[in-house]
Design a protein around this motif. Structure first.
Motif, mmCIF file in Angstrom:
data_model
loop_
_atom_site.group_PDB
_atom_site.id
_atom_site.type_symbol
_atom_site.label_atom_id
_atom_site.label_comp_id
_atom_site.label_asym_id
_atom_site.label_seq_id
_atom_site.Cartn_x
_atom_site.Cartn_y
_atom_site.Cartn_z
ATOM 1 N N MET A 124 -53.352 0.615 -21.217
ATOM 2 C CA MET A 124 -54.263 -0.344 -21.863
ATOM 3 C C MET A 124 -54.086 -1.741 -21.276
ATOM 4 N N GLU A 125 -52.838 -2.114 -20.966
ATOM 5 C CA GLU A 125 -52.628 -3.418 -20.337
ATOM 6 C C GLU A 125 -53.359 -3.500 -19.000
ATOM 7 N N LEU A 126 -53.288 -2.405 -18.238
ATOM 8 C CA LEU A 126 -53.939 -2.401 -16.925
ATOM 9 C C LEU A 126 -55.452 -2.451 -17.072
ATOM 10 N N LEU A 127 -55.982 -1.699 -18.039
ATOM 11 C CA LEU A 127 -57.434 -1.722 -18.259
ATOM 12 C C LEU A 127 -57.881 -3.128 -18.660
ATOM 13 N N GLU A 128 -57.043 -3.781 -19.460
ATOM 14 C CA GLU A 128 -57.303 -5.175 -19.825
ATOM 15 C C GLU A 128 -57.393 -6.018 -18.553
ATOM 16 N N ARG A 129 -56.438 -5.765 -17.667
ATOM 17 C CA ARG A 129 -56.331 -6.569 -16.453
ATOM 18 C C ARG A 129 -57.565 -6.396 -15.564
ATOM 19 N N VAL A 130 -58.102 -5.165 -15.479
ATOM 20 C CA VAL A 130 -59.308 -4.971 -14.661
ATOM 21 C C VAL A 130 -60.556 -5.061 -15.533
ATOM 22 N N ASP A 131 -60.369 -5.506 -16.788
ATOM 23 C CA ASP A 131 -61.508 -5.910 -17.608
ATOM 24 C C ASP A 131 -62.389 -4.765 -18.119
ATOM 25 N N ILE A 132 -61.809 -3.596 -18.396
ATOM 26 C CA ILE A 132 -62.625 -2.515 -18.947
ATOM 27 C C ILE A 132 -61.872 -1.790 -20.062
ATOM 28 N N ALA A 133 -61.103 -2.536 -20.846
ATOM 29 C CA ALA A 133 -60.323 -1.907 -21.909
ATOM 30 C C ALA A 133 -61.226 -1.175 -22.897
ATOM 31 N N ASP A 134 -62.482 -1.624 -23.025
ATOM 32 C CA ASP A 134 -63.370 -1.006 -24.012
ATOM 33 C C ASP A 134 -63.874 0.370 -23.570
ATOM 34 N N GLN A 135 -63.575 0.787 -22.326
ATOM 35 C CA GLN A 135 -64.086 2.075 -21.840
ATOM 36 C C GLN A 135 -63.027 3.177 -21.880
ATOM 37 N N ALA A 136 -61.888 2.906 -22.500
ATOM 38 C CA ALA A 136 -60.740 3.807 -22.373
ATOM 39 C C ALA A 136 -61.032 5.252 -22.761
ATOM 40 N N GLU A 137 -61.880 5.453 -23.766
ATOM 41 C CA GLU A 137 -62.102 6.817 -24.251
ATOM 42 C C GLU A 137 -63.264 7.513 -23.561
ATOM 43 N N LYS A 138 -63.915 6.837 -22.612
ATOM 44 C CA LYS A 138 -65.068 7.455 -21.964
ATOM 45 C C LYS A 138 -64.634 8.359 -20.816
ATOM 46 N N TYR A 139 -65.569 9.190 -20.362
ATOM 47 C CA TYR A 139 -65.333 10.008 -19.176
ATOM 48 C C TYR A 139 -65.892 9.277 -17.958
ATOM 49 N N PRO A 140 -65.317 9.532 -16.778
ATOM 50 C CA PRO A 140 -65.744 8.804 -15.580
ATOM 51 C C PRO A 140 -67.262 8.828 -15.373
ATOM 52 N N ALA A 141 -67.885 9.993 -15.642
ATOM 53 C CA ALA A 141 -69.322 10.108 -15.391
ATOM 54 C C ALA A 141 -70.129 9.142 -16.251
ATOM 55 N N GLN A 142 -69.507 8.629 -17.319
ATOM 56 C CA GLN A 142 -70.253 7.723 -18.189
ATOM 57 C C GLN A 142 -70.143 6.270 -17.733
ATOM 58 N N LEU A 143 -69.403 6.033 -16.629
ATOM 59 C CA LEU A 143 -69.194 4.663 -16.171
ATOM 60 C C LEU A 143 -70.007 4.374 -14.920
ATOM 61 N N SER A 144 -70.233 3.078 -14.673
ATOM 62 C CA SER A 144 -70.882 2.682 -13.425
ATOM 63 C C SER A 144 -69.877 2.801 -12.283
ATOM 64 N N GLY A 145 -70.381 2.754 -11.049
ATOM 65 C CA GLY A 145 -69.497 2.867 -9.891
ATOM 66 C C GLY A 145 -68.420 1.795 -9.889
ATOM 67 N N GLY A 146 -68.825 0.562 -10.191
ATOM 68 C CA GLY A 146 -67.862 -0.535 -10.187
ATOM 69 C C GLY A 146 -66.774 -0.318 -11.224
ATOM 70 N N GLN A 147 -67.194 0.181 -12.397
ATOM 71 C CA GLN A 147 -66.204 0.454 -13.446
ATOM 72 C C GLN A 147 -65.274 1.583 -13.023
ATOM 73 N N VAL A 206 -70.040 -4.816 -6.140
ATOM 74 C CA VAL A 206 -68.953 -5.057 -5.200
ATOM 75 C C VAL A 206 -68.053 -6.176 -5.705
ATOM 76 N N GLY A 207 -68.675 -7.219 -6.229
ATOM 77 C CA GLY A 207 -67.933 -8.404 -6.657
ATOM 78 C C GLY A 207 -66.849 -8.102 -7.669
ATOM 79 N N GLU A 208 -67.173 -7.278 -8.686
ATOM 80 C CA GLU A 208 -66.201 -7.032 -9.755
ATOM 81 C C GLU A 208 -64.967 -6.307 -9.226
ATOM 82 N N VAL A 209 -65.174 -5.419 -8.243
ATOM 83 C CA VAL A 209 -64.031 -4.697 -7.676
ATOM 84 C C VAL A 209 -63.204 -5.633 -6.793
ATOM 85 N N LEU A 210 -63.906 -6.444 -5.987
ATOM 86 C CA LEU A 210 -63.174 -7.386 -5.129
ATOM 87 C C LEU A 210 -62.380 -8.377 -5.972
ATOM 88 N N ASP A 211 -62.960 -8.789 -7.102
ATOM 89 C CA ASP A 211 -62.230 -9.720 -7.972
ATOM 90 C C ASP A 211 -60.916 -9.106 -8.437
#
Ligand SMILES: Nc1ncnc2c1ncn2[C@@H]1O[C@H](COP(=O)(O)OP(=O)(O)O)[C@@H](O)[C@H]1O
Ligand SMILES: [Mg+2]
Lengths: 372, 244
Positions: free
Chosen positions: B121-144, B175-180
């Motif tokens: 959860m700390e790491l998800l916080e760090r990359v700014d997607i803590a709210d997606q923790a319970e989702k499956y990868p297919a439900q996320l955008s590429g950047g997420q 691209v920007g969100e991943v590079l950040d």
């Protein structure tokens, strides 16, 4: 009127098509008339309810039949319990209504002693679903294990040579599936793995088995398996035939699972290795779960094939549903009822297979297959 | 100072194809190295030799003092210290985001579930997607998804992170969100080896840029020097092509 215009457009568009439609109808009428007349006027359907116990449990001693009922009721109850607890849905109303209708339809033709158990069996599933959500989750495993132990113990009071009928058919189906699955998994892993010895052995085994008819394997195991166990054990035929059957089914299962394994993208292995997972950890947590999910429809198809193919064991003198059906038709009292009895057997198999394929579709949807 | 990645006369062939030719490369702890070069020049193969996704035929590689050889224990030890992020994310589709991240810490590092989940959860916080923790990868955008992949690699607390074209499969607006996330990681002192053609990223955080062509390191230097003043004509030609 939609229906009329549909009929016009599809059945009577042109002289030739109209003639064809009429001819087909005439043919259907002639053939169906005979069948329907037979079914409603000549057929002696009472042979089925009269011999229901024989068809369902074979030579199982009548005073012990409650054991089979208890197994059925427990299984349905626990299934309902688990399903209700996981899915958190109340039993749909069609389940109650269907149970009620079925019960009163068969009421006149079943024995009084059966009525009690049938009522229990029909109620077990929906009642289990109702109770499921009320039971704390941590009790589920102990309850299921306890029920499983009771279910496994129940029939042991009766000699396996006296197990029979549809009961035996189901036992063989379940037993064979349980034995074949882990073996098939091993074969699939062997065939896709890196170790040359295992790969060669797996390939040889799979191709050999897939190249011979099931009956021959059943016969051979019936003769051979007893040779591998100490003489004083006297293995029941049921066991030796089931072992052969499992070895046969495993080869097919292995090929389905292999298809699934090979369908997992290479990137999945690389991600697992890059994270430090070992080969067997990758297989267990990453590859096999995905491989099996993707072949569940095929696996259930295989399950249905096993279920139907159990009818072959009648050749070896096991008292399965088909064997009992043929026995009934040889009873002088029911002479000439082969059609009725065989149609009933077909109906039972069909209903079982339909149920399994329905379950498969539900399972697929529940796991979101194809939408990953 | 001892380099954390040491490659010495590394050679690799795919059959008769010579894909890495006498590679010598030292990466210091905390250094951010960007690898550029035309497609097929061996960039992916180079970084994949560092966690032994590719075996080498000649030369030696030492990662944080561990010699990469046929010894499985050494390979396992290196993989525990080296995280990798792929172009195609390679998240596990049958697991939730949280399960993706906690899997390796739990079974490789043998952390209890609570600890693994807390760090995830700390790491998800760090990359700014803590709210997606319970989702499956297919439900996320590429950047997420790619940010989850970064978090997943970081969860093993690696000393080195390898990135193989992490933004090439992304829609431009992601691209920007991943590079950040990668820049933040670079500034935190992580040792990084990044195959990318994102010049902005390289100029901003890279300590060194390496240009590869046909399996060889042709040129290396500080980003400004390599991009503005390439010495080698092959580098000039390549830069001219991708900048226009
Ligand atoms: N598994 C493989 N088998 C055979 N050839 C490969 C394999 N992987 C890469 N190659 C070849 O090696 C060369 C270098 O590939 P790669 O390292 O992927 O280049 P880059 O990442 O710079 O585009 C290419 O010619 C590619 O076709
Ligand atoms: Mg590449």
């Amino acid at each position: 009127m939609k229906a009329i215009s549909w009929v016009r457009k599809n059945l009577f568009n042109g002289v030739f098509n109209s003639a064809l439609t009429l001819a087909t109808l005439a043919l259907l009428y002639v053939s169906l008339k005979g069948i329907l007349y037979w079914a409603f006027h000549e057929a002696k359907w009472n042979v089925v309810p009269d011999n229901m116990r024989l068809l369902m449990v074979g030579p199982f001693p009548p005073e012990e039949v409650w054991r089979v009922w208890a197994m059925l009721v427990l299984t349905l109850l626990v299934s309902g319990l688990l399903y209700g607890s996981v899915a958190r849905v109340r039993p749909p109303s069609w389940m109650w209504i269907g149970a009620l209708v079925f019960y009163f339809l068969v009421w006149p033709v079943i024995f009084p002693s059966t009525r009690f158990w049938l009522a229990l069996a029909l109620l077990a599933l929906p009642v289990g679903m109702l109770l499921g959500p009320l039971i704390p989750r941590k009790w589920l495993t102990p309850i299921s294990l306890l029920a499983l132990a009771v279910i496994l113990l129940l029939p042991t009071a009766v000699n396996p040579n006296q197990w029979g009928g549809f009961f035996l058919t189901i036992l063989i189906t379940i037993g064979v599936s349980l034995m074949a699955f882990p073996f098939g998994l091993l074969l699939a892993l062997g065939r896709t793995g890196k170790l040359p010895v295992f790969r060669t052995l797996s390939i040889l085994y799979i191709e050999l088995i897939r190249g011979v008819p099931l009956v021959t394997v059943l016969f051979l195991s019936w003769i051979m398996v007893p040779l591998f166990v100490p003489e004083q054990w006297r293995l029941p035929d049921l066991i030796s035939v089931s072992i052969g059957f499992s070895m046969f089914a495993a080869a097919y299962l292995a090929e389905y699972v292999r298809g699934g394994i090979q369908g997992v993208p290479k990137g999945q292995y690389e991600a697992a290795w890059a994270l430090g997972l070992s080969g067997s950890q990758s297989a267990r947590y990453i590859i096999l779960p995905q491989a099996i999910r993707s072949v569940i429809p095929a696996l259930i198809g295989q399950e249905i094939a096993i279920f139907k193919d159990t009818s072959l064991v009648y050749i070896l003198g096991l008292f399965d549903l088909l064997y009992m059906a043929l026995t009934v038709t040889k009873n002088p009292k029911y002479l000439g009822t082969d059609r009725e009895v065989l149609l009933f057997v077909m109906f039972v198999y069909f209903a079982g297979a339909a149920l399994m394929s329905y379950a498969s579709r539900r399972l697929e949807r529940a796991m979101g297959l194809g939408t990953r | 100072m001892e380099a954390i990645i040491h490659m010495e006369n590394v050679n690799k062939w795919f059959g008769s194809l010579h894909v890495l030719k006498d590679i010598n490369l030292d990466v210091q702890k905390g250094e951010v190295v960007v690898v550029i070069g035309p497609s097929g020049s061996g960039k992916s193969t180079l970084i994949r030799t560092i966690n032994r996704l590719e075996e080498i035929q000649k030369g030696r590689i030492v990662v944080d003092g561990i010699e990469l050889n046929r010894d499985v224990r050494n390979i396992d030890a290196v993989r525990k210290e080296v995280g990798m992020v792929f172009q195609s994310f390679n998240l596990f589709p049958h697991m939730t985001v949280l399960e993706n991240i906690t899997l390796a810490p739990r079974i490789v590092r043998k952390w209890p579930r609570e600890k693994a989940e807390q760090i995830a959860m700390e790491l998800l916080e760090r990359v700014d997607i803590a709210d997606q923790a319970e989702k499956y990868p297919a439900q996320l955008s590429g950047g997420q998804q790619q940010r989850v992949a970064i978090a997943r690699a970081l969860a093993m607390q690696p000393k080195i992170m390898l990135f193989d074209e992490p933004t090439s499969a992304l829609d431009p607006e992601m691209v920007g969100e991943v590079l950040d996330a990668m820049k933040e990681l670079a500034r935190s002192g992580m040792t990084m080896l990044v195959v990318t053609h994102e010049m902005g990223f390289a100029r901003e955080v890279a300590d060194r840029v390496i240009f590869m062509d046909m399996g060889e390191i042709i040129e290396e230097g500080e980003p400004d020097q390599v991009f503005s003043n390439p010495r080698h004509e092959r580098t000039q030609a390549f830069l001219a092509r991708i900048l226009h």
